[in-house]
Each structure stands twice: as C-alpha cells, then as structure tokens.
Design an enzyme around this catalytic site. Structure first.
Site, PDB file in Angstrom:
ATOM      1  N   PRO A   1       0.794  -1.229   0.000  1.00 28.29           N
ATOM      2  CA  PRO A   1       0.000   0.000   0.000  1.00 28.29           C
ATOM      3  C   PRO A   1       0.830   1.286   0.000  1.00 28.29           C
ATOM      4  O   PRO A   1       1.845   1.379   0.681  1.00 28.29           O
ATOM      5  CB  PRO A   1      -0.813  -0.101   1.297  1.00 28.29           C
ATOM      6  CG  PRO A   1      -0.097  -1.096   2.139  1.00 28.29           C
ATOM      7  CD  PRO A   1       0.542  -2.064   1.183  1.00 28.29           C
ATOM      8  N   ASN A   2       0.336   2.221  -0.790  1.00 29.79           N
ATOM      9  CA  ASN A   2       0.854   3.585  -0.894  1.00 29.79           C
ATOM     10  C   ASN A   2       2.176   3.699  -1.654  1.00 29.79           C
ATOM     11  O   ASN A   2       2.643   4.808  -1.909  1.00 29.79           O
ATOM     12  CB  ASN A   2       0.976   4.247   0.499  1.00 29.79           C
ATOM     13  CG  ASN A   2      -0.371   4.366   1.166  1.00 29.79           C
ATOM     14  OD1 ASN A   2      -1.322   4.865   0.554  1.00 29.79           O
ATOM     15  ND2 ASN A   2      -0.496   3.898   2.394  1.00 29.79           N
TER      16      ASN A   2
ATOM     17  N   ARG B   1       5.815  12.500  -2.499  1.00 27.73           N
ATOM     18  CA  ARG B   1       5.879  13.071  -1.150  1.00 27.73           C
ATOM     19  C   ARG B   1       6.985  12.377  -0.362  1.00 27.73           C
ATOM     20  O   ARG B   1       7.423  11.288  -0.718  1.00 27.73           O
ATOM     21  CB  ARG B   1       4.551  12.823  -0.416  1.00 27.73           C
ATOM     22  CG  ARG B   1       3.490  13.877  -0.612  1.00 27.73           C
ATOM     23  CD  ARG B   1       2.299  13.582   0.303  1.00 27.73           C
ATOM     24  NE  ARG B   1       2.740  13.160   1.633  1.00 27.73           N
ATOM     25  CZ  ARG B   1       2.161  12.181   2.358  1.00 27.73           C
ATOM     26  NH1 ARG B   1       1.141  11.524   1.882  1.00 27.73           N
ATOM     27  NH2 ARG B   1       2.618  11.872   3.551  1.00 27.73           N
TER      28      ARG B   1
ATOM     29  N   TYR C   1      11.792   8.385   1.440  1.00 35.63           N
ATOM     30  CA  TYR C   1      11.651   7.317   0.444  1.00 35.63           C
ATOM     31  C   TYR C   1      12.389   7.585  -0.869  1.00 35.63           C
ATOM     32  O   TYR C   1      12.358   6.749  -1.764  1.00 35.63           O
ATOM     33  CB  TYR C   1      10.165   7.083   0.148  1.00 35.63           C
ATOM     34  CG  TYR C   1       9.373   6.655   1.365  1.00 35.63           C
ATOM     35  CD1 TYR C   1       9.706   5.496   2.057  1.00 35.63           C
ATOM     36  CD2 TYR C   1       8.307   7.413   1.846  1.00 35.63           C
ATOM     37  CE1 TYR C   1       9.011   5.099   3.184  1.00 35.63           C
ATOM     38  CE2 TYR C   1       7.590   7.019   2.967  1.00 35.63           C
ATOM     39  CZ  TYR C   1       7.943   5.866   3.629  1.00 35.63           C
ATOM     40  OH  TYR C   1       7.254   5.468   4.739  1.00 35.63           O
TER      41      TYR C   1
ATOM     42  N   ASN D   1       8.047  -5.764  -0.735  1.00 37.84           N
ATOM     43  CA  ASN D   1       7.928  -4.576   0.113  1.00 37.84           C
ATOM     44  C   ASN D   1       6.443  -4.438   0.421  1.00 37.84           C
ATOM     45  O   ASN D   1       5.675  -3.913  -0.390  1.00 37.84           O
ATOM     46  CB  ASN D   1       8.457  -3.323  -0.587  1.00 37.84           C
ATOM     47  CG  ASN D   1       8.412  -2.109   0.350  1.00 37.84           C
ATOM     48  OD1 ASN D   1       7.798  -2.173   1.430  1.00 37.84           O
ATOM     49  ND2 ASN D   1       9.055  -1.023  -0.052  1.00 37.84           N
TER      50      ASN D   1
ATOM     51  N   ALA E   1       3.049  -0.779   4.821  1.00 33.99           N
ATOM     52  CA  ALA E   1       2.604  -0.820   6.218  1.00 33.99           C
ATOM     53  C   ALA E   1       2.025  -2.175   6.617  1.00 33.99           C
ATOM     54  O   ALA E   1       1.965  -2.492   7.811  1.00 33.99           O
ATOM     55  CB  ALA E   1       1.584   0.294   6.462  1.00 33.99           C
TER      56      ALA E   1
ATOM     57  N   GLU F   1      12.340  -9.799   2.163  1.00 33.48           N
ATOM     58  CA  GLU F   1      11.677  -8.565   2.588  1.00 33.48           C
ATOM     59  C   GLU F   1      12.532  -7.373   2.161  1.00 33.48           C
ATOM     60  O   GLU F   1      13.758  -7.385   2.355  1.00 33.48           O
ATOM     61  CB  GLU F   1      11.531  -8.587   4.116  1.00 33.48           C
ATOM     62  CG  GLU F   1      10.891  -7.342   4.683  1.00 33.48           C
ATOM     63  CD  GLU F   1      10.891  -7.339   6.224  1.00 33.48           C
ATOM     64  OE1 GLU F   1      11.809  -7.933   6.842  1.00 33.48           O
ATOM     65  OE2 GLU F   1       9.977  -6.725   6.790  1.00 33.48           O
TER      66      GLU F   1
ATOM     67  N   HIS G   1      12.765  -2.964   2.103  1.00 32.48           N
ATOM     68  CA  HIS G   1      12.248  -1.644   2.478  1.00 32.48           C
ATOM     69  C   HIS G   1      13.176  -0.558   1.963  1.00 32.48           C
ATOM     70  O   HIS G   1      14.409  -0.712   1.990  1.00 32.48           O
ATOM     71  CB  HIS G   1      12.126  -1.501   4.002  1.00 32.48           C
ATOM     72  CG  HIS G   1      11.132  -2.436   4.584  1.00 32.48           C
ATOM     73  ND1 HIS G   1       9.781  -2.288   4.389  1.00 32.48           N
ATOM     74  CD2 HIS G   1      11.291  -3.560   5.319  1.00 32.48           C
ATOM     75  CE1 HIS G   1       9.148  -3.274   5.000  1.00 32.48           C
ATOM     76  NE2 HIS G   1      10.040  -4.069   5.556  1.00 32.48           N
TER      77      HIS G   1
ATOM     78  N   ARG H   1      12.923   4.288  12.763  1.00 33.43           N
ATOM     79  CA  ARG H   1      11.709   5.119  12.709  1.00 33.43           C
ATOM     80  C   ARG H   1      10.798   4.848  13.910  1.00 33.43           C
ATOM     81  O   ARG H   1      11.260   4.350  14.932  1.00 33.43           O
ATOM     82  CB  ARG H   1      11.031   4.885  11.351  1.00 33.43           C
ATOM     83  CG  ARG H   1      11.969   5.206  10.171  1.00 33.43           C
ATOM     84  CD  ARG H   1      11.312   4.990   8.847  1.00 33.43           C
ATOM     85  NE  ARG H   1      10.171   5.871   8.688  1.00 33.43           N
ATOM     86  CZ  ARG H   1       9.238   5.716   7.740  1.00 33.43           C
ATOM     87  NH1 ARG H   1       9.340   4.729   6.871  1.00 33.43           N
ATOM     88  NH2 ARG H   1       8.230   6.553   7.657  1.00 33.43           N
TER      89      ARG H   1
END
Ligand code: CA2
Length: 144
Positions: A11-12, A19, A24, A76, A79, A100, A102, A109
């Site tokens: 997601p996203n 942004r 990112y 990835n 969330a 995995e 990221h 974070r």
C-alpha cells in the site's frame, strides 16, 4: 528462458516520488522498476513487478509466485509489514523464497514499525538503502 523474480509492492508505494522524498527518495516506483530491470538483464533474470493497496492481492500474488515457478519474491509490503498475519502465513505457506525489502530502515523510525510479521517469515531482509535495497535484494535472490 530466464528465471522470473516477482517484485511485490504494497500500500501507498504507488505514491513514491510525490511526497516524503527525504524518507523514500525522489524516484517513482516505475523508476525503481527500470533500475531493477537493468540489473535483472545483466543477471539473466526476468522481473514481474506489481503494486497493490489491497492485502488479499499480495496474498494471491505470493501463491501465484509459487504456482508459476518464480525463483524468488522481493516483497515490500509497505505498512502491511507491521500488521499482516495473513502475509506472514502466506510466506510460510509457499516454498518460494521471499526477501523482505524496504526503502527506509524501519528500525530507525517510529516504534510501531519495529515489528515485522513479514520479516519473521522471510528468508532475509534488505532495508534502508532507498531504491538500492531492491537491487541488493535482487543480487541475493540471484544467489540463493
Ligand atoms: O521503507 C519502506 O519501504 C516501507 O515499507 C514503506 C511503507 C512504510 O509503511 C513501511 O514502514 C516502510 C510506506 C510506503 C508509503 O510510501 C509513500 C511514499 C510517498 C508518499 C507517501 C507514502
């Protein structure tokens, strides 16, 4: 016929490049895919890159990775990494190795990003190197 690596994005991640470039990076998901395609060609691999905002799509695609004989999955999960027992179970339910990935380093974070249900089932994790995380994970996939 080159081996195929599934690259699944959650997601996203379709918003990449619009942004939060300080977290990112400034590149879009398509830019990342392009870089990955270049390295895949050198490694004689084919990339099947997908993105969805829906958890069930990611579960279905993990099953499809195994059914189609993909060599590995780079995941990835966005969330969902920190929430999804369904993805954890799907990774455990297939024999195809899942790495995995990221862009950011979740451990640097917020504390809610410190748990990864994906990482607890995955073969390994590459995180914190921006778009390079995907390329490094591809290198790993080519060697396992
Ligand atoms: O660092 C990563 O790759 C993450 O998987 C990205 C997820 C985050 O929830 C994970 O904790 C770590 C978020 C992806 C959202 O990406 C955006 C990009 C631009 C604008 C808004 C969101």
């Amino acid at each position: 016929m080159p081996d195929t690596i599934f690259v699944l994005n959650g997601p996203n991640l379709n918003l990449l490049g619009t942004r939060e470039p300080e977290i990112y990076g400034a590149e879009t998901l398509d830019d990342n895919a392009g870089q990955l395609e270049d390295r895949a060609r050198e490694l004689d691999l084919a990339i099947d890159m997908r993105q969805s905002n829906h958890e069930g799509h990611l579960v279905d695609w993990l099953h499809e990775a195994q059914a189609s004989g993909a060599k590995a999955v780079l995941l990835n999960a966005g969330a969902f990494t920190h929430t999804s027992i369904a993805l954890h179970d799907a990774i455990k339910g297939i024999k195809t190795p899942v790495i995995e990935v990221h862009l950011s380093n979740p451990h640097k974070r917020e504390s809610f990003r410190h748990t990864s249900f994906v990482g607890q089932a995955a073969k390994g994790t590459v995180a914190g190197f921006g778009a390079l995380s995907y390329v490094l994970a591809l290198e790993a996939a080519s060697r396992i």
